[in-house]
Design a protein around this motif. Structure first.
Motif, PDB file in Angstrom:
ATOM      1  N   GLU A 122       8.987  13.709   9.105  1.00 17.98           N
ATOM      2  CA  GLU A 122       8.203  14.786   9.693  1.00 17.98           C
ATOM      3  C   GLU A 122       7.513  15.646   8.629  1.00 17.98           C
ATOM      4  OE1 GLU A 122      11.026  16.958  11.984  1.00 17.98           O
ATOM      5  OE2 GLU A 122      11.188  15.428  13.568  1.00 17.98           O
ATOM      6  N   ARG A 123       8.079  15.701   7.428  1.00 16.62           N
ATOM      7  CA  ARG A 123       7.613  16.660   6.424  1.00 16.62           C
ATOM      8  C   ARG A 123       6.950  16.026   5.208  1.00 16.62           C
ATOM      9  NH1 ARG A 123      12.872  20.776   6.371  1.00 16.62           N
ATOM     10  NH2 ARG A 123      12.725  21.360   8.579  1.00 16.62           N
ATOM     11  N   ILE A 124       6.939  14.712   5.105  1.00 14.27           N
ATOM     12  CA  ILE A 124       6.454  14.076   3.889  1.00 14.27           C
ATOM     13  C   ILE A 124       4.972  14.348   3.652  1.00 14.27           C
ATOM     14  CG2 ILE A 124       5.853  11.846   4.961  1.00 14.27           C
ATOM     15  CD1 ILE A 124       7.097  10.548   2.403  1.00 14.27           C
ATOM     16  N   THR A 125       4.625  14.560   2.388  1.00 12.67           N
ATOM     17  CA  THR A 125       3.243  14.768   1.972  1.00 12.67           C
ATOM     18  C   THR A 125       2.697  13.473   1.366  1.00 12.67           C
ATOM     19  OG1 THR A 125       3.895  15.449  -0.252  1.00 12.67           O
ATOM     20  CG2 THR A 125       3.778  17.185   1.448  1.00 12.67           C
ATOM     21  N   GLU A 126       1.416  13.492   1.026  1.00 12.31           N
ATOM     22  CA  GLU A 126       0.838  12.306   0.376  1.00 12.31           C
ATOM     23  C   GLU A 126       1.499  12.044  -0.974  1.00 12.31           C
ATOM     24  OE1 GLU A 126      -1.195  10.012   1.574  1.00 12.31           O
ATOM     25  OE2 GLU A 126      -0.943  11.098   3.461  1.00 12.31           O
ATOM     26  N   ASP A 127       1.851  13.110  -1.688  1.00 13.08           N
ATOM     27  CA  ASP A 127       2.572  12.925  -2.955  1.00 13.08           C
ATOM     28  C   ASP A 127       3.923  12.266  -2.708  1.00 13.08           C
ATOM     29  OD1 ASP A 127       0.567  14.001  -4.479  1.00 13.08           O
ATOM     30  OD2 ASP A 127       1.448  16.016  -4.569  1.00 13.08           O
ATOM     31  N   GLY A 128       4.583  12.665  -1.628  1.00 12.06           N
ATOM     32  CA  GLY A 128       5.866  12.060  -1.281  1.00 12.06           C
ATOM     33  C   GLY A 128       5.715  10.591  -0.937  1.00 12.06           C
ATOM     34  N   VAL A 129       4.649  10.257  -0.222  1.00 13.79           N
ATOM     35  CA  VAL A 129       4.384   8.846   0.121  1.00 13.79           C
ATOM     36  C   VAL A 129       4.224   8.023  -1.151  1.00 13.79           C
ATOM     37  CG1 VAL A 129       2.711   7.268   1.145  1.00 13.79           C
ATOM     38  CG2 VAL A 129       3.392   9.345   2.381  1.00 13.79           C
ATOM     39  N   ARG A 130       3.457   8.556  -2.098  1.00 11.40           N
ATOM     40  CA  ARG A 130       3.246   7.831  -3.358  1.00 11.40           C
ATOM     41  C   ARG A 130       4.573   7.665  -4.114  1.00 11.40           C
ATOM     42  NH1 ARG A 130      -1.760  10.614  -3.207  1.00 11.40           N
ATOM     43  NH2 ARG A 130      -0.848  12.449  -4.212  1.00 11.40           N
ATOM     44  N   ILE A 171      12.870  15.674   0.257  1.00 12.32           N
ATOM     45  CA  ILE A 171      11.702  15.764   1.137  1.00 12.32           C
ATOM     46  C   ILE A 171      12.090  16.331   2.494  1.00 12.32           C
ATOM     47  CG2 ILE A 171       9.967  14.391   2.381  1.00 12.32           C
ATOM     48  CD1 ILE A 171      10.039  12.439  -0.043  1.00 12.32           C
ATOM     49  N   CYS A 181       7.302   6.959   5.293  1.00 10.20           N
ATOM     50  CA  CYS A 181       5.899   7.073   4.862  1.00 10.20           C
ATOM     51  C   CYS A 181       4.934   6.992   6.046  1.00 10.20           C
ATOM     52  CB  CYS A 181       5.574   5.991   3.839  1.00 10.20           C
ATOM     53  SG  CYS A 181       6.388   6.221   2.249  1.00 10.20           S
ATOM     54  N   ARG A 209       5.562   8.373   8.770  1.00  6.08           N
ATOM     55  CA  ARG A 209       5.843   9.620   9.503  1.00  6.08           C
ATOM     56  C   ARG A 209       6.404   9.334  10.903  1.00  6.08           C
ATOM     57  NH1 ARG A 209       1.353  10.403   6.281  1.00  6.08           N
ATOM     58  NH2 ARG A 209       1.539  12.161   4.822  1.00  6.08           N
TER      59      ARG A 209
END
Length: 213
Positions: free
Chosen positions: A87-95, A130, A176, A178
């Protein structure tokens, strides 16, 4: 003091059932006996050591049955963390998670068991971070510390990385994407796999040096 003793237990320097002599610890950490006693009390509250009447303190040995109970509890909490991370992941987190997943693939392909184990630990840590679930993260750290010897045997179990890799990749993919429900399912399924495998690892002894960090 507490951190130093805890790290010695987690690294395998202090092994299950090993006596922890206050005088030796005081000398090693350049601390007073009172400070050592306070540290041992805190670690006893964390479940890492136990006090034995008339024999002082020793590193607590966790049975297979308790390791399974710990994993069952982890299954619930890590499922929550995976859902919240999705629910909270950002694009940086995905990478970041994608990079860890690629590293895990490479480690399994090259037979780097210790490298895979380190990435495994990092993945679980990053998902907790995260998720933003600080209370859950604290509980999971204590549970991990209590069952560290069983985790080591699991990591060293023949063929285990090849089994757990797709489970970890499924968690990464769901987080990733979401997809909170899928992330929770994937995390729970991974811990179910751990629970199924623990009895097998209890019948074998790992070879080599200290614990993978």
């Amino acid at each position: 003091m507490v951190t130093g003793i805890r790290e010695a237990i987690l690294s395998g320097e202090f092994v299950p059932n090993q006596r922890l002599v206050e005088a030796d610890l005081a000398e090693r950490f350049a601390a007073s006996r009172a400070a050592v006693r306070a540290a041992l009390l805190e670690l006893a509250n964390e479940g890492l050591i136990e006090r034995v009447q008339n024999r002082g303190a020793r590193v607590r040995a966790v049975s297979l049955e308790e390791a399974i109970e710990i994993s069952e509890l982890r299954m619930v909490i890590e499922g929550l963390c995976a859902a919240k991370a999705a629910e909270r992941i950002t694009e940086d987190g995905v990478r970041l998670l994608t990079e860890i997943g690629d590293g895990m693939r490479a480690a399994v392909a090259s037979g780097d068991v210790f490298g895979y184990s380190r990435l495994n630990e990092r993945l679980h840590h990053e998902i907790r971070e995260i998720s933003g679930q600080r209370t859950a993260a604290g509980v999971l750290e204590r549970l991990r510390a209590q069952s560290v010897r069983h985790q080591f045997k699991l990591a060293m179990h023949p063929g285990r990385p090849a089994v757990s890799l797709p489970e970890h990749l499924a968690i990464i993919e769901a987080v990733c994407a979401r997809d909170a429900a899928a992330a929770e399912r994937a995390a729970r399924e991974h811990l179910r796999s751990v629970i199924r495998t623990l009895p097998e690892t209890d019948r074998t002894r790992p070879h080599g040096g200290g614990l993978p960090r």
